[in-house]
Write a protein that holds these residues in place. Structure first.
Motif, PDB file in Angstrom:
ATOM      1  N   ARG A 248       0.836  -1.214   0.000  1.00 53.92           N
ATOM      2  CA  ARG A 248       0.000   0.000   0.000  1.00 53.92           C
ATOM      3  C   ARG A 248       0.868   1.261   0.000  1.00 53.92           C
ATOM      4  NH1 ARG A 248      -5.210  -1.188   2.361  1.00 53.92           N
ATOM      5  NH2 ARG A 248      -5.665   1.032   2.225  1.00 53.92           N
ATOM      6  N   LEU A 249       1.988   1.236   0.726  1.00 51.53           N
ATOM      7  CA  LEU A 249       2.884   2.387   0.729  1.00 51.53           C
ATOM      8  C   LEU A 249       3.488   2.616  -0.653  1.00 51.53           C
ATOM      9  CD1 LEU A 249       4.741   1.908   4.135  1.00 51.53           C
ATOM     10  CD2 LEU A 249       3.255   3.835   3.510  1.00 51.53           C
ATOM     11  N   GLY A 250       3.853   1.537  -1.324  1.00 49.00           N
ATOM     12  CA  GLY A 250       4.385   1.679  -2.678  1.00 49.00           C
ATOM     13  C   GLY A 250       3.382   2.327  -3.617  1.00 49.00           C
ATOM     14  N   GLN A 251       2.120   1.902  -3.522  1.00 48.56           N
ATOM     15  CA  GLN A 251       1.071   2.500  -4.350  1.00 48.56           C
ATOM     16  C   GLN A 251       0.874   3.980  -4.016  1.00 48.56           C
ATOM     17  OE1 GLN A 251      -2.229  -0.205  -3.460  1.00 48.56           O
ATOM     18  NE2 GLN A 251      -2.113  -0.985  -5.549  1.00 48.56           N
ATOM     19  N   ALA A 252       0.912   4.304  -2.726  1.00 42.80           N
ATOM     20  CA  ALA A 252       0.682   5.688  -2.307  1.00 42.80           C
ATOM     21  C   ALA A 252       1.800   6.612  -2.779  1.00 42.80           C
ATOM     22  CB  ALA A 252       0.550   5.742  -0.785  1.00 42.80           C
ATOM     23  N   HIS A 253       3.026   6.185  -2.629  1.00 49.03           N
ATOM     24  CA  HIS A 253       4.141   7.022  -3.082  1.00 49.03           C
ATOM     25  C   HIS A 253       4.113   7.194  -4.596  1.00 49.03           C
ATOM     26  CE1 HIS A 253       6.172   7.771   0.680  1.00 49.03           C
ATOM     27  NE2 HIS A 253       6.151   6.482   0.992  1.00 49.03           N
ATOM     28  N   ALA A 254       3.751   6.138  -5.327  1.00 50.28           N
ATOM     29  CA  ALA A 254       3.645   6.254  -6.785  1.00 50.28           C
ATOM     30  C   ALA A 254       2.552   7.245  -7.161  1.00 50.28           C
ATOM     31  CB  ALA A 254       3.363   4.880  -7.396  1.00 50.28           C
ATOM     32  N   ARG A 255       1.459   7.250  -6.439  1.00 52.93           N
ATOM     33  CA  ARG A 255       0.371   8.207  -6.691  1.00 52.93           C
ATOM     34  C   ARG A 255       0.835   9.632  -6.441  1.00 52.93           C
ATOM     35  NH1 ARG A 255      -1.593  11.942  -3.464  1.00 52.93           N
ATOM     36  NH2 ARG A 255      -1.540  10.454  -1.735  1.00 52.93           N
ATOM     37  N   ILE A 256       1.571   9.849  -5.347  1.00 53.27           N
ATOM     38  CA  ILE A 256       2.092  11.188  -5.072  1.00 53.27           C
ATOM     39  C   ILE A 256       3.054  11.616  -6.175  1.00 53.27           C
ATOM     40  CG2 ILE A 256       3.500  12.553  -3.469  1.00 53.27           C
ATOM     41  CD1 ILE A 256       2.370  10.842  -1.191  1.00 53.27           C
ATOM     42  N   ASP A 257       3.900  10.698  -6.647  1.00 53.55           N
ATOM     43  CA  ASP A 257       4.843  11.008  -7.728  1.00 53.55           C
ATOM     44  C   ASP A 257       4.114  11.440  -8.990  1.00 53.55           C
ATOM     45  OD1 ASP A 257       6.971  10.387  -6.082  1.00 53.55           O
ATOM     46  OD2 ASP A 257       7.209   8.338  -6.862  1.00 53.55           O
ATOM     47  N   ARG A 258       2.922  10.883  -9.231  1.00 54.10           N
ATOM     48  CA  ARG A 258       2.129  11.247 -10.418  1.00 54.10           C
ATOM     49  C   ARG A 258       1.425  12.582 -10.255  1.00 54.10           C
ATOM     50  NH1 ARG A 258       0.257   5.985  -9.701  1.00 54.10           N
ATOM     51  NH2 ARG A 258      -1.816   6.767  -9.127  1.00 54.10           N
ATOM     52  N   GLY A 259       1.370  13.093  -9.032  1.00 56.10           N
ATOM     53  CA  GLY A 259       0.667  14.345  -8.785  1.00 56.10           C
ATOM     54  C   GLY A 259      -0.836  14.192  -8.772  1.00 56.10           C
ATOM     55  N   ALA A 260      -1.329  12.987  -8.469  1.00 59.20           N
ATOM     56  CA  ALA A 260      -2.766  12.731  -8.436  1.00 59.20           C
ATOM     57  C   ALA A 260      -3.289  12.858  -7.005  1.00 59.20           C
ATOM     58  CB  ALA A 260      -3.065  11.333  -8.977  1.00 59.20           C
ATOM     59  N   LEU A 261      -4.606  13.097  -6.886  1.00 61.34           N
ATOM     60  CA  LEU A 261      -5.240  13.184  -5.574  1.00 61.34           C
ATOM     61  C   LEU A 261      -5.415  11.791  -4.969  1.00 61.34           C
ATOM     62  CD1 LEU A 261      -8.082  15.775  -6.294  1.00 61.34           C
ATOM     63  CD2 LEU A 261      -6.024  16.168  -4.911  1.00 61.34           C
ATOM     64  N   PRO A 262      -5.342  11.661  -3.652  1.00 55.43           N
ATOM     65  CA  PRO A 262      -5.582  10.369  -3.014  1.00 55.43           C
ATOM     66  C   PRO A 262      -7.062  10.059  -2.901  1.00 55.43           C
ATOM     67  CG  PRO A 262      -5.185  12.007  -1.333  1.00 55.43           C
ATOM     68  CD  PRO A 262      -5.012  12.712  -2.657  1.00 55.43           C
ATOM     69  N   THR A 263      -7.369   8.802  -2.699  1.00 52.02           N
ATOM     70  CA  THR A 263      -8.693   8.417  -2.240  1.00 52.02           C
ATOM     71  C   THR A 263      -8.667   8.418  -0.716  1.00 52.02           C
ATOM     72  OG1 THR A 263      -8.146   6.067  -2.180  1.00 52.02           O
ATOM     73  CG2 THR A 263      -9.040   6.946  -4.253  1.00 52.02           C
ATOM     74  N   LEU A 264      -9.839   8.497  -0.099  1.00 52.49           N
ATOM     75  CA  LEU A 264      -9.886   8.399   1.357  1.00 52.49           C
ATOM     76  C   LEU A 264      -9.326   7.060   1.827  1.00 52.49           C
ATOM     77  CD1 LEU A 264     -13.372   9.916   2.281  1.00 52.49           C
ATOM     78  CD2 LEU A 264     -11.131  10.966   2.596  1.00 52.49           C
ATOM     79  N   GLY A 265      -9.608   6.006   1.076  1.00 56.93           N
ATOM     80  CA  GLY A 265      -9.163   4.671   1.461  1.00 56.93           C
ATOM     81  C   GLY A 265      -7.662   4.496   1.417  1.00 56.93           C
ATOM     82  N   GLU A 266      -6.943   5.428   0.768  1.00 58.11           N
ATOM     83  CA  GLU A 266      -5.484   5.333   0.784  1.00 58.11           C
ATOM     84  C   GLU A 266      -4.926   5.617   2.169  1.00 58.11           C
ATOM     85  OE1 GLU A 266      -2.920   7.315  -2.300  1.00 58.11           O
ATOM     86  OE2 GLU A 266      -2.080   8.338  -0.537  1.00 58.11           O
ATOM     87  N   TYR A 267      -5.491   6.651   2.823  1.00 57.05           N
ATOM     88  CA  TYR A 267      -4.833   7.104   4.049  1.00 57.05           C
ATOM     89  C   TYR A 267      -5.682   7.051   5.307  1.00 57.05           C
ATOM     90  CZ  TYR A 267      -7.219  11.682   3.607  1.00 57.05           C
ATOM     91  OH  TYR A 267      -8.147  12.695   3.519  1.00 57.05           O
TER      92      TYR A 267
END
Length: 391
Positions: A101-120
């Motif tokens: 899950r951390l790998g997915q979250a960091h990749a999302r931040i690198d893309r500059g995309a917004l998170p889902t609530l379920g991420e964090y």
């Protein structure tokens, strides 16, 4: 309240649900056994229901309140050889889920995309997994989760405008919706930024630190300060901020929402009290405690509580106040507890018990709150770490 008869599972994953399934009721029995109020045998049928069938350990289906982490959290309160062996295996699964899950979250931040609530969030996201690792003393996984939460507080640019890094494209129902153009900012303890704040602050109080942690706590608190309405005992926070409100910098809500643990002033105030304690900021701590005390004295807010549950109702409010009062500068919050317990009794007398036996929405949570009344030594068993209330 009878939690001895096992109900028939109504959906897949019921056994491994800490929120409303067998896992939550098993937690009640495990805590009762720990404090000597129940024979350990009462736990066995619920523990059996909890582990019946394959335990969910897929990253997308595992959070603190469901799957491997939920089962492991319950077993951590049962000091048996069988539980210890199962925990060793489950801890490895939860660590794997967290890394994925951390790998997915960091990749999302690198893309500059917004998170889902379920991420964090606390219920199904990385804050909940971090709370589990803090509870279990897993330093590596906790450190990596805290580092992610620090990164989550960095602003994100969407449509050439800065937004808080935790701003989500979701609706409050945890999915995209045309009713919420531009997403929303969630302040709540269960699904919003108060959850990461509580975890960052509690970890700091226990000596777990990562670079930028203090700055991240301060940034979240500054944002909450911006959306605070009123002063002193008349302070309150909204549960949600719309994109339009953020653009205008002004809240359009007519007044305080339901004073529950999950959303509303009590949970947000407890998170800020924890932040004040972690930072040694007595002004912030005092402001949070005054806001919570003011909420308890406001009949208009209390009238919005329509159930007895731990998540949305009287039990959750009582547990929040119990934990806050133990850390408070003065005894005003502690003095309110007998009245709150009387209001819970009054509600149960008028409306009856919840239909389910679950932890957050049923009778198990009410049992645990009553078990941890200030006169009872069960308060020393931190079962409510899953709610990020125990500091």
């Amino acid at each position: 309240m009878n939690n001895d008869a096992l109900p028939t599972p109504t959906r897949p994953g019921w056994g491994q649900s800490l929120y409303s399934g067998a896992a939550g009721v098993a937690l009640l029995h495990a805590v009762r056994a720990r404090v000597g109020e129940e024979d350990p045998d009462a736990l066995r049928p619920w523990a059996a229901a909890m582990v019946k069938g394959p335990i969910q350990a897929a990253p997308e289906a595992c959070g603190l309140y469901v799957g491997a982490a939920a089962v492991a959290y319950v077993l951590s309160f049962s000091h048996t050889n069988t539980a210890a062996r199962a925990l060793a295996t489950l801890d490895r699964h939860v660590a794997d889920v967290t890394r994925h899950r951390l790998g997915q979250a960091h990749a999302r931040i690198d893309r500059g995309a917004l998170p889902t609530l379920g991420e964090y969030d606390l219920i199904s996201g990385l804050t909940g997994l971090g709370a589990y690792h803090l509870h279990r003393g897993h330093k590596t996984e906790l450190r990596d989760t805290l580092a992610y939460l620090v990164r989550l507080t960095e602003p994100i640019i969407i449509d050439a405008r800065p937004l808080p890094g935790w701003w989500t494209s979701d609706s409050p129902d945890l999915r995209p919706s045309r009713r919420w153009p531009g997403g929303h900012g969630n302040l709540g303890l269960a699904h919003g930024i108060a959850g990461p704040l509580a975890l960052l602050a509690t970890a700091l109080r226990h000596g777990h630190t990562v670079p930028g942690q203090t700055r991240a706590i301060t940034q979240i608190c500054d944002w909450l300060d911006h959306w605070r309405t009123g002063t002193g005992s008349h302070t309150w926070w909204p549960g949600l901020i719309t994109r339009d409100e953020h653009r205008r910098g002004k809240l359009q809500s007519p007044g305080p929402t339901r004073p529950s643990w999950c959303y509303g002033t009590p949970g947000i105030a407890r998170a800020q009290q924890l932040a004040g304690l972690a930072l040694g900021d007595r002004d912030r701590q005092r402001q949070a405690e005054q806001a919570l005390a003011g909420c308890l004295a406001d009949d208009r807010q209390l009238a919005q509580l329509t159930d007895a549950s731990l998540c949305h109702g009287w039990a959750g409010l009582i547990q929040t106040v119990s934990r806050a009062s133990a850390d408070a500068i003065d005894d005003e919050l502690a003095a309110s507890l007998p009245h709150l317990h009387a209001r819970l009794d009054e509600h149960l007398g008028q409306s009856g018990l919840p239909h389910g036996a679950g932890l957050m929405d049923g009778t198990a949570g009410i049992h645990l709150v009553r078990l941890t009344a200030p006169v009872n030594t069960a308060l020393t068993v931190p079962w409510d770490r899953c709610m990020l209330l125990a500091g």
